[in-house]
Design an enzyme around this catalytic site. Structure first.
Site, mmCIF file in Angstrom:
data_model
loop_
_atom_site.group_PDB
_atom_site.id
_atom_site.type_symbol
_atom_site.label_atom_id
_atom_site.label_comp_id
_atom_site.label_asym_id
_atom_site.label_seq_id
_atom_site.Cartn_x
_atom_site.Cartn_y
_atom_site.Cartn_z
ATOM 1 N N CYS A 148 0.806 -1.236 0.000
ATOM 2 C CA CYS A 148 0.000 0.000 0.000
ATOM 3 C C CYS A 148 0.837 1.284 0.000
ATOM 4 O O CYS A 148 0.499 2.250 -0.690
ATOM 5 C CB CYS A 148 -0.955 0.003 1.180
ATOM 6 N N HIS A 241 -2.516 6.206 4.424
ATOM 7 C CA HIS A 241 -1.085 6.340 4.712
ATOM 8 C C HIS A 241 -0.593 7.720 4.245
ATOM 9 O O HIS A 241 -0.942 8.178 3.153
ATOM 10 C CB HIS A 241 -0.279 5.272 3.972
HETATM 11 C C1 11C Z 1 1.084 -1.875 6.471
HETATM 12 N N1 11C Z 1 1.654 -1.875 4.114
HETATM 13 O O1 11C Z 1 0.524 -0.775 6.439
HETATM 14 C C2 11C Z 1 1.354 -2.704 5.238
HETATM 15 C C3 11C Z 1 0.252 -3.699 5.014
HETATM 16 O O2 11C Z 1 2.861 -5.823 1.671
HETATM 17 O O3 11C Z 1 0.745 -5.804 1.359
HETATM 18 C C4 11C Z 1 0.330 -4.442 3.705
HETATM 19 C C5 11C Z 1 1.553 -5.287 3.529
HETATM 20 C C6 11C Z 1 1.714 -5.672 2.089
HETATM 21 O O4 11C Z 1 1.461 -2.410 7.497
#
Ligand code: 11C
Length: 349
Positions: A148, A241
């Protein structure tokens, strides 16, 4: 209508898949798979629903099946996967024998012949599918979307990468708790706090971004040729994010030109008018207090990245910096897999 299934249907990203697929013009949810604990139950009894909207009426009575391709209805053409990485590595290849697997899992992203795709960035990577099917003797195939934080970053970098020479990038993330799959009460444990480590996240951002911006030499990916260093952190935000991005170019560039390049960026999904494609993949804000997760994460249904505070970096030559917000479980996960599937449906199926 193309019949689709969802693996990991009771989890946070699984629920997001269901929410986004419920009124989809091309896809119809025909199967929901989860762990054997949930199998046999009606979907509404198998899960606690965390999305803001009500659980769609159309899925409430669907009987959850086990995560086993033998249980999947043969009329299903596309299987969306939000399985944990280690389990995905075992079962996705089994599904790929017969189904198209559009996976959000990290397990197969960097594997040979498995396309890691953001349709606005590198749709040409879908050319690997032929080799994947041939080498594995599969009728179906696997296509993956990135992590993400990587998706939002790469959407904003693509227009820069295509128009300027990037030397190096530093990125510092402030990631929402939904990315960790926390929901409800457990997510409150992070209030008044910050977690300075997200396992594997920095490595994924560093490798996936260069891979996505890379080129194809036959079926081999040649990664983009600049350095990228990521530092990833969890903050008490529910969804969305945020990333602070520092870019050094080969030579000085006009800030207004960079902003215009980002705002004017369009890709294949926009050209094809795909259902989930945001009209504008990157929105550029001028207000000093934007972007913010609560105000900006839902831009174009959560499918666009919003950039703000794009300014010259006074500390370093040829450098600028900006802040971005992207919705982690929509553009960063379920929406990303669905956009990949829309492109595949349009061009391959
Ligand atoms: C998080 N990005 O916010 C991560 C979740 O590689 O799909 C997803 C992890 C991924 O912790």
């Amino acid at each position: 209508m193309v019949k689709v299934g969802v693996l990991g249907a009771t989890g946070m990203v699984g629920q997001r898949f269901i929410q986004l697929l419920a009124d989809h013009p091309d896809f119809e949810i025909a199967a929901l798979a989860a762990s054997s604990r949930s199998a046999g139950k009606k979907y509404e009894d198998a899960t606690t629903w965390y999305m803001n909207d009500e659980m769609p009426e159309s899925v409430r009575d669907i009987k959850v099946i086990e995560t086993d391709p033998a249980h999947m209805d043969k009329d299903v053409e596309i299987v969306f996967s939000s399985l944990p990485a280690d389990f995905a590595a075992k079962v996705e290849p089994e599904y790929a024998k017969d189904f198209v697997v559009a996976s959000n899992a990290s397990a197969m992203r960097m594997k040979k012949d498995i396309p890691l795709v953001i349709p606005e960035v590198n749709p040409q990577f879908l050319d690997m599918i032929e080799a994947q099917q041939k080498n594995n003797n599969w009728d179906g195939f696997i296509v993956t979307n990135p992590n993400c934080s990587t998706i939002a970053l790469t959407l904003t970098l693509k227009p820069i990468y295509d128009n300027f020479n990037i030397n190096r990038i530093y990125v510092s993330t402030m990631q929402a708790v939904s990315g960790a799959g926390y929901n409800g009460v457990p997510s409150m444990a992070i209030l008044d706090n910050l977690v300075p480590y997200i396992g594997g996240e920095e490595e994924k951002m560093e490798s996936e971004t260069l891979h996505l911006l890379g080129s194809l030499d036959g079926d081999e990916v040649v990664p983009a040729n600049f350095s990228l260093s990521a530092s990833c952190h969890r903050v008490p935000v529910i969804d969305g994010h945020t990333e602070a991005v520092f870019v050094e170019l080969d030579e000085e560039a006009d800030i207004d030109k960079i902003k215009k390049t980002m705002a004017d960026f369009r890709g294949l999904p926009q050209e094809l008018g795909l259902h989930s494609a945001p009209e504008q993949p990157v929105i550029v804000k001028e207000e000093d207090d934007r972007p913010q997760p609560r105000m900006d994460r839902m831009a174009y249904g959560g499918m666009a990245a919003t950039v703000g505070r794009l300014r010259k970096d006074q500390a370093f030559d040829n450098s600028f910096k900006y802040v971005l917000v992207g919705h982690n479980t929509i553009r960063g996960a379920a929406g990303a897999s669905i956009l990949n599937a829309e492109l595949i449906n349009k061009q391959i199926l």
